[in-house]
Design an enzyme around this catalytic site. Structure first.
Site, PDB file in Angstrom:
ATOM      1  N   VAL A  16       0.830  -1.207   0.000  1.00 15.36           N
ATOM      2  CA  VAL A  16       0.000   0.000   0.000  1.00 15.36           C
ATOM      3  C   VAL A  16       0.870   1.266   0.000  1.00 15.36           C
ATOM      4  O   VAL A  16       0.695   2.168  -0.828  1.00 15.36           O
ATOM      5  CB  VAL A  16      -0.959  -0.002   1.211  1.00 15.36           C
ATOM      6  CG1 VAL A  16      -1.666   1.336   1.355  1.00 15.36           C
ATOM      7  CG2 VAL A  16      -1.973  -1.133   1.067  1.00 15.36           C
ATOM      8  N   SER A 108      -9.627  -1.194   7.343  1.00 18.26           N
ATOM      9  CA  SER A 108      -9.862  -2.398   6.551  1.00 18.26           C
ATOM     10  C   SER A 108     -11.352  -2.699   6.557  1.00 18.26           C
ATOM     11  O   SER A 108     -12.058  -2.340   7.499  1.00 18.26           O
ATOM     12  CB  SER A 108      -9.110  -3.545   7.210  1.00 18.26           C
ATOM     13  OG  SER A 108      -9.654  -4.778   6.813  1.00 18.26           O
ATOM     14  N   SER A 109     -11.812  -3.439   5.536  1.00 22.22           N
ATOM     15  CA  SER A 109     -13.242  -3.781   5.500  1.00 22.22           C
ATOM     16  C   SER A 109     -13.603  -4.800   6.590  1.00 22.22           C
ATOM     17  O   SER A 109     -14.782  -4.997   6.872  1.00 22.22           O
ATOM     18  CB  SER A 109     -13.634  -4.313   4.125  1.00 22.22           C
ATOM     19  OG  SER A 109     -12.880  -5.453   3.807  1.00 22.22           O
ATOM     20  N   CYS A 110     -12.586  -5.428   7.223  1.00 24.55           N
ATOM     21  CA  CYS A 110     -12.926  -6.424   8.256  1.00 24.55           C
ATOM     22  C   CYS A 110     -13.327  -5.782   9.580  1.00 24.55           C
ATOM     23  O   CYS A 110     -13.657  -6.484  10.525  1.00 24.55           O
ATOM     24  CB  CYS A 110     -11.792  -7.414   8.452  1.00 24.55           C
ATOM     25  SG  CYS A 110     -10.372  -6.684   9.257  1.00 24.55           S
ATOM     26  N   LYS A 141      -7.863  -1.937  14.419  1.00 29.13           N
ATOM     27  CA  LYS A 141      -8.196  -0.933  13.397  1.00 29.13           C
ATOM     28  C   LYS A 141      -9.368  -0.043  13.861  1.00 29.13           C
ATOM     29  O   LYS A 141      -9.388   1.158  13.595  1.00 29.13           O
ATOM     30  CB  LYS A 141      -8.544  -1.622  12.073  1.00 29.13           C
ATOM     31  CG  LYS A 141      -7.332  -2.232  11.377  1.00 29.13           C
ATOM     32  CD  LYS A 141      -6.395  -1.136  10.883  1.00 29.13           C
ATOM     33  CE  LYS A 141      -5.199  -1.661  10.147  1.00 29.13           C
ATOM     34  NZ  LYS A 141      -4.256  -0.597   9.755  1.00 29.13           N
ATOM     35  N   ASN A 166     -10.526  -5.767   0.084  1.00 30.53           N
ATOM     36  CA  ASN A 166      -9.358  -6.656  -0.124  1.00 30.53           C
ATOM     37  C   ASN A 166      -8.511  -6.108  -1.276  1.00 30.53           C
ATOM     38  O   ASN A 166      -9.042  -5.825  -2.345  1.00 30.53           O
ATOM     39  CB  ASN A 166      -9.822  -8.072  -0.483  1.00 30.53           C
ATOM     40  CG  ASN A 166     -10.538  -8.753   0.668  1.00 30.53           C
ATOM     41  OD1 ASN A 166     -11.344  -8.130   1.359  1.00 30.53           O
ATOM     42  ND2 ASN A 166     -10.256 -10.007   0.889  1.00 30.53           N
ATOM     43  N   HIS A 180      -2.858 -13.309   1.358  1.00 25.79           N
ATOM     44  CA  HIS A 180      -4.299 -13.258   1.115  1.00 25.79           C
ATOM     45  C   HIS A 180      -4.629 -14.155  -0.083  1.00 25.79           C
ATOM     46  O   HIS A 180      -3.735 -14.591  -0.811  1.00 25.79           O
ATOM     47  CB  HIS A 180      -4.743 -11.815   0.840  1.00 25.79           C
ATOM     48  CG  HIS A 180      -4.843 -10.989   2.078  1.00 25.79           C
ATOM     49  ND1 HIS A 180      -3.860 -10.120   2.462  1.00 25.79           N
ATOM     50  CD2 HIS A 180      -5.798 -10.916   3.041  1.00 25.79           C
ATOM     51  CE1 HIS A 180      -4.213  -9.532   3.598  1.00 25.79           C
ATOM     52  NE2 HIS A 180      -5.381  -9.996   3.980  1.00 25.79           N
ATOM     53  N   TRP A 203      -8.561 -23.097  -0.354  1.00 26.40           N
ATOM     54  CA  TRP A 203      -9.083 -23.279   1.002  1.00 26.40           C
ATOM     55  C   TRP A 203     -10.592 -22.997   1.068  1.00 26.40           C
ATOM     56  O   TRP A 203     -11.083 -22.073   0.393  1.00 26.40           O
ATOM     57  CB  TRP A 203      -8.408 -22.317   1.986  1.00 26.40           C
ATOM     58  CG  TRP A 203      -6.952 -22.569   2.182  1.00 26.40           C
ATOM     59  CD1 TRP A 203      -6.234 -23.651   1.757  1.00 26.40           C
ATOM     60  CD2 TRP A 203      -6.026 -21.711   2.853  1.00 26.40           C
ATOM     61  NE1 TRP A 203      -4.919 -23.511   2.124  1.00 26.40           N
ATOM     62  CE2 TRP A 203      -4.764 -22.342   2.800  1.00 26.40           C
ATOM     63  CE3 TRP A 203      -6.140 -20.479   3.507  1.00 26.40           C
ATOM     64  CZ2 TRP A 203      -3.624 -21.766   3.364  1.00 26.40           C
ATOM     65  CZ3 TRP A 203      -5.009 -19.919   4.067  1.00 26.40           C
ATOM     66  CH2 TRP A 203      -3.759 -20.550   3.999  1.00 26.40           C
TER      67      TRP A 203
HETATM   68  P1  GDP Z   1     -10.228 -12.620   4.430  1.00 23.88           P
HETATM   69  O1  GDP Z   1     -10.844 -11.809   3.337  1.00 23.88           O
HETATM   70  O2  GDP Z   1      -9.882 -11.816   5.636  1.00 23.88           O
HETATM   71  O3  GDP Z   1     -11.047 -13.841   4.766  1.00 23.88           O
HETATM   72  O4  GDP Z   1      -8.786 -13.106   3.926  1.00 23.88           O
HETATM   73  P2  GDP Z   1      -8.184 -14.065   2.831  1.00 23.88           P
HETATM   74  O5  GDP Z   1      -7.850 -13.295   1.611  1.00 23.88           O
HETATM   75  O6  GDP Z   1      -7.041 -14.762   3.490  1.00 23.88           O
HETATM   76  O7  GDP Z   1      -9.278 -15.163   2.492  1.00 23.88           O
HETATM   77  C1  GDP Z   1     -10.404 -14.917   1.709  1.00 23.88           C
HETATM   78  C2  GDP Z   1     -11.134 -16.224   1.393  1.00 23.88           C
HETATM   79  O8  GDP Z   1     -10.358 -16.977   0.457  1.00 23.88           O
HETATM   80  C3  GDP Z   1     -11.389 -17.148   2.586  1.00 23.88           C
HETATM   81  O9  GDP Z   1     -12.663 -17.747   2.425  1.00 23.88           O
HETATM   82  C4  GDP Z   1     -10.295 -18.207   2.423  1.00 23.88           C
HETATM   83  O10 GDP Z   1     -10.628 -19.446   3.019  1.00 23.88           O
HETATM   84  C5  GDP Z   1     -10.260 -18.324   0.901  1.00 23.88           C
HETATM   85  N1  GDP Z   1      -9.047 -18.941   0.357  1.00 23.88           N
HETATM   86  C6  GDP Z   1      -9.012 -19.958  -0.555  1.00 23.88           C
HETATM   87  N2  GDP Z   1      -7.765 -20.340  -0.817  1.00 23.88           N
HETATM   88  C7  GDP Z   1      -6.952 -19.547  -0.072  1.00 23.88           C
HETATM   89  C8  GDP Z   1      -5.537 -19.481   0.072  1.00 23.88           C
HETATM   90  O11 GDP Z   1      -4.771 -20.237  -0.524  1.00 23.88           O
HETATM   91  N3  GDP Z   1      -5.054 -18.501   0.905  1.00 23.88           N
HETATM   92  C9  GDP Z   1      -5.888 -17.634   1.573  1.00 23.88           C
HETATM   93  N4  GDP Z   1      -5.342 -16.701   2.355  1.00 23.88           N
HETATM   94  N5  GDP Z   1      -7.232 -17.703   1.477  1.00 23.88           N
HETATM   95  C10 GDP Z   1      -7.767 -18.649   0.671  1.00 23.88           C
END
Ligand code: GDP
Length: 312
Positions: A16, A108-110, A141, A166, A180, A203
């Protein structure tokens, strides 16, 4: 903001901060105070105070933070709450003490409740329980937002707060565990392609939806708001568009040219089901994103291959 004003971008080496610096340089700003985290530990109050006293910046972009994806947030909760609280407390307080003209704090949006109404309007803040996987980060945050707003109320400080969705872009983190989803999938699909694997792992269920903004668009929005916005209320920064993780995986699979199958590991957490930002406030102020997701993913894949991938 005049071209010769002294600008401090906390976190200028990160994804950023470096994008904000590129944007400002392109516009003709020249007077930057650069200090890396090795030279200045932003968690150290005395050192941060000394730094502000010596340099007396006019404008501060607070982009320094401990950030990470769902795994890192879930497993290093102590680091996420401590580092972020310390960094922002020290910078915001010193900015006030040494009379910075204006400070922009990146949240952050979280910070919004897990089950917020979609798209999420700024008014949803503190209206419900947070997503547990990143609650400590979100609490830090939220404390930063409240600190900026309280310093405005009590001292008249012109500190503004922006909430990006994101992000992805150059200088992203591609580490398997702490990245991410977007950079993680670029790396996973690229490595699966190079090693001729028959499948790549994603995931969770693939059902959660996420909104993605290119960091160059974020930087443009931050500079726009630094020049134009002087209010207490937080401002969302996003595209107003989201896609499912499954759709994202298919887009990245085709950009990378991986021909195997996608396996969804349902043992891994999904996190919040959806977090699409309501960007009408930002749009009404006169700013809109420019980079669409397909084009952005293509450009970061080129960047990834150039900088991080030694194979192919
Ligand atoms: P979030 O937006 O705070 O949940 O952060 P992330 O970018 O880490 O994850 C976003 C979504 O992508 C979640 O549902 C994760 O389970 C999914 N996801 C799928 N594959 C991956 C991976 O390889 N890495 C991460 N970080 N997230 C994954």
């Amino acid at each position: 903001m005049n071209f010769s004003d002294k600008i401090y971008i906390a976190g200028h080496n990160g994804m950023v901060g470096s994008a904000i610096k590129r944007k400002l340089q392109n516009l003709g700003y020249t007077n930057f105070i650069d200090v890396s985290s090795k030279e200045l530990d932003l968690r150290n109050q005395q050192k941060v105070d000394d730094f502000f006293k010596r340099h007396l910046p006019d404008y501060v972009f607070l982009a320094a933070a401990k950030v990470g994806g769902i795994f890192a947030n879930n497993n290093f909760k102590g680091d996420f709450i401590y580092d972020n609280l310390m960094i922002q407390n020290n910078i915001i307080n010193s900015a006030h003490h040494y009379k910075v003209k204006k400070l922009l704090f990146l949240g952050s949006s979280c910070i919004y409740p897990k089950y917020a109404n979609q798209p999420i309007n700024e008014s949803e803040l503190l209206d419900g329980k947070l997503e547990p996987t990143n609650e400590p980060y979100a609490i830090a945050k939220i404390a930063g937002i409240k600190m900026c707003q309280s310093y405005r109320d009590q001292f008249g400080a012109n500190f503004i707060c922006v909430m990006p969705t994101n992000l992805y872009g150059p200088n992203d983190n591609y580490d398997h565990k702490s990245s991410h989803v977007l950079p993680a999938l670029i790396r996973k699909f690229h490595e699966a392609k190079i090693s001729n694997s028959s499948r790549a792992e994603v995931w969770g269920s693939g059902n959660p939806k996420r909104e993605f903004l290119h960091v160059d668009d974020l930087a443009a929005a931050c500079v726009f708001l630094m020049k134009k916005y002087n209010e207490k209320e937080i401002v969302n920064i996003g595209t107003g568009l989201d896609i499912s993780i499954k759709e994202l995986a298919l887009l990245i699979k085709s950009t990378v040219g991986f021909n195997g199958e996608i396996y969804f590991d349902k043992e891994k957490p999904d996190g919040t089901p959806r977090k699409l930002l309501d960007v009408s406030k930002l749009n009404n102020l006169g700013w809109k994103h420019k980079i669409n997701l397909a084009e952005g993913v293509e450009s970061v894949y080129e960047d990834y291959k150039e900088k991080y991938s030694l194979q192919e």
